[in-house]
Design a protein around this motif. Structure first.
Motif, mmCIF file in Angstrom:
data_model
loop_
_atom_site.group_PDB
_atom_site.id
_atom_site.type_symbol
_atom_site.label_atom_id
_atom_site.label_comp_id
_atom_site.label_asym_id
_atom_site.label_seq_id
_atom_site.Cartn_x
_atom_site.Cartn_y
_atom_site.Cartn_z
ATOM 1 N N SER A 46 0.853 -1.186 0.000
ATOM 2 C CA SER A 46 0.000 0.000 0.000
ATOM 3 C C SER A 46 0.891 1.239 0.000
ATOM 4 O O SER A 46 2.104 1.157 0.225
ATOM 5 N N ILE A 47 0.291 2.406 -0.224
ATOM 6 C CA ILE A 47 1.053 3.656 -0.178
ATOM 7 C C ILE A 47 1.689 3.831 1.199
ATOM 8 O O ILE A 47 2.860 4.221 1.311
ATOM 9 N N GLU A 48 0.936 3.537 2.229
ATOM 10 C CA GLU A 48 1.453 3.691 3.594
ATOM 11 C C GLU A 48 2.667 2.803 3.817
ATOM 12 O O GLU A 48 3.657 3.230 4.438
ATOM 13 N N PRO A 200 -7.476 -17.770 4.233
ATOM 14 C CA PRO A 200 -8.447 -16.791 4.748
ATOM 15 C C PRO A 200 -7.933 -15.970 5.922
ATOM 16 O O PRO A 200 -8.286 -14.808 6.055
ATOM 17 N N LYS A 201 -7.081 -16.562 6.758
ATOM 18 C CA LYS A 201 -6.617 -15.870 7.952
ATOM 19 C C LYS A 201 -5.717 -14.680 7.643
ATOM 20 O O LYS A 201 -5.443 -13.861 8.514
ATOM 21 N N ILE A 202 -5.269 -14.590 6.411
ATOM 22 C CA ILE A 202 -4.348 -13.523 6.040
ATOM 23 C C ILE A 202 -4.951 -12.143 6.275
ATOM 24 O O ILE A 202 -4.244 -11.169 6.514
ATOM 25 N N ILE A 203 -6.270 -12.061 6.227
ATOM 26 C CA ILE A 203 -6.943 -10.783 6.410
ATOM 27 C C ILE A 203 -6.695 -10.196 7.793
ATOM 28 O O ILE A 203 -6.794 -8.991 8.014
ATOM 29 N N HIS A 204 -6.345 -11.031 8.750
ATOM 30 C CA HIS A 204 -6.142 -10.572 10.125
ATOM 31 C C HIS A 204 -4.700 -10.114 10.386
ATOM 32 O O HIS A 204 -4.393 -9.648 11.485
ATOM 33 N N HIS A 205 -3.831 -10.265 9.388
ATOM 34 C CA HIS A 205 -2.448 -9.832 9.583
ATOM 35 C C HIS A 205 -2.368 -8.311 9.520
ATOM 36 O O HIS A 205 -2.964 -7.685 8.640
ATOM 37 N N PRO A 206 -1.641 -7.673 10.454
ATOM 38 C CA PRO A 206 -1.582 -6.198 10.485
ATOM 39 C C PRO A 206 -0.967 -5.580 9.235
ATOM 40 O O PRO A 206 -1.203 -4.405 8.951
ATOM 41 N N GLU A 207 -0.193 -6.348 8.459
ATOM 42 C CA GLU A 207 0.414 -5.803 7.248
ATOM 43 C C GLU A 207 -0.362 -6.169 5.981
ATOM 44 O O GLU A 207 0.092 -5.882 4.870
ATOM 45 N N PHE A 208 -1.531 -6.791 6.123
ATOM 46 C CA PHE A 208 -2.303 -7.138 4.940
ATOM 47 C C PHE A 208 -2.851 -5.856 4.315
ATOM 48 O O PHE A 208 -3.630 -5.136 4.935
ATOM 49 N N PRO A 209 -2.463 -5.519 3.076
ATOM 50 C CA PRO A 209 -2.795 -4.204 2.513
ATOM 51 C C PRO A 209 -4.261 -3.988 2.163
ATOM 52 O O PRO A 209 -4.689 -2.851 2.002
ATOM 53 N N TYR A 210 -5.048 -5.085 2.033
ATOM 54 C CA TYR A 210 -6.443 -4.926 1.618
ATOM 55 C C TYR A 210 -7.432 -5.187 2.753
ATOM 56 O O TYR A 210 -8.621 -5.326 2.511
#
Length: 224
Positions: A46-48, A200-210
């Motif tokens: 992501s940009i951030e 599916p659990k990837i969404i809970h990672h703090p660095e997941f950009p989406y």
């Protein structure tokens, strides 16, 4: 998108591990210092996340590889990268027409229609322009992105398709046609790959950009 995933005894992802983006980048800088590579870059950031790297690095990212196509044009990210002299490489430029086969191969059944995976090459505007320029719809899609100063890396195993993908520099889309294609941008609705299909659990990672997109939340819950 360097997100570490721990696997169980069957090789299935079951645990997310912390990711130190700055620490990883500094290790990549060491590879440049050791002359193992000339340049280093990122993917799906992501940009951030890119800005964090920019503010904490000696060597700036040379490029970023992202999903970009007519339905997901990433205008804000493109403007940021242009300002910071970061080359963009687009994957899925043709809308990944064989994505269903890909997910089948990794063991997850994906219903293209249910998950609203759009067919860019069948879009009426793209089809109309293909007829006007006497080109294929794929060539229109590729030419549009290259006219945005973005590198494309279309994939094909068919020799005739490879040749076709190269033959996009003998014509140029005019301003009105560019505007017509720009109007097809769907923003986050046009994103094809959230990677929740794989784990599916990837969404809970703090660095997941989406992680904060609506579609990502809906698709992730479908796999849990």
């Amino acid at each position: 998108m360097p997100i570490y995933i721990k696997k169980d005894e069957n090789g299935q992802p079951n645990q997310l591990l912390p990711t130190d983006l700055i620490g990883l980048w500094k290790k990549m800088e060491e590879q440049v210092d050791a002359k193992r590579t000339r340049t280093i870059g990122v993917s799906n950031f992501s940009i951030e996340q890119i800005e964090r790297i920019m503010q904490n690095s000696r060597i700036k990212p040379a490029n970023t590889q992202i999903e970009m196509h007519i339905y997901n044009q990433q205008k804000e990210l493109r403007e940021y990268c242009d300002k910071n002299h970061i080359v963009i490489v687009s994957y899925a430029t043709l809308g990944s027409p064989n994505s269903s086969q890909y997910f089948k191969e990794i063991g997850r059944k994906i219903d293209r229609e249910h998950f609203n995976i759009p067919n860019i090459l069948a879009d009426p505007i793209v089809t109309k322009l293909a007829q006007r320029y006497k080109k294929s719809t794929a060539q229109i899609a590729l030419r549009y992105v290259t006219q945005k100063n973005v590198v494309v890396i279309p994939k094909s195993v068919k020799p005739e398709r490879l040749i076709e993908n190269f033959n996009i520099f003998d014509f140029k889309l005019d301003i009105e046609d560019l505007k017509a294609l720009e109007s097809l941008d769907k923003g986050e609705e046009g994103i094809l790959f959230f990677w929740t299909h794989i784990t599916p659990k990837i969404i809970h990672h703090p660095e997941f950009p989406y992680k904060n997109t609506r579609r990502c939340l809906e698709m992730s819950s479908s796999f849990i």
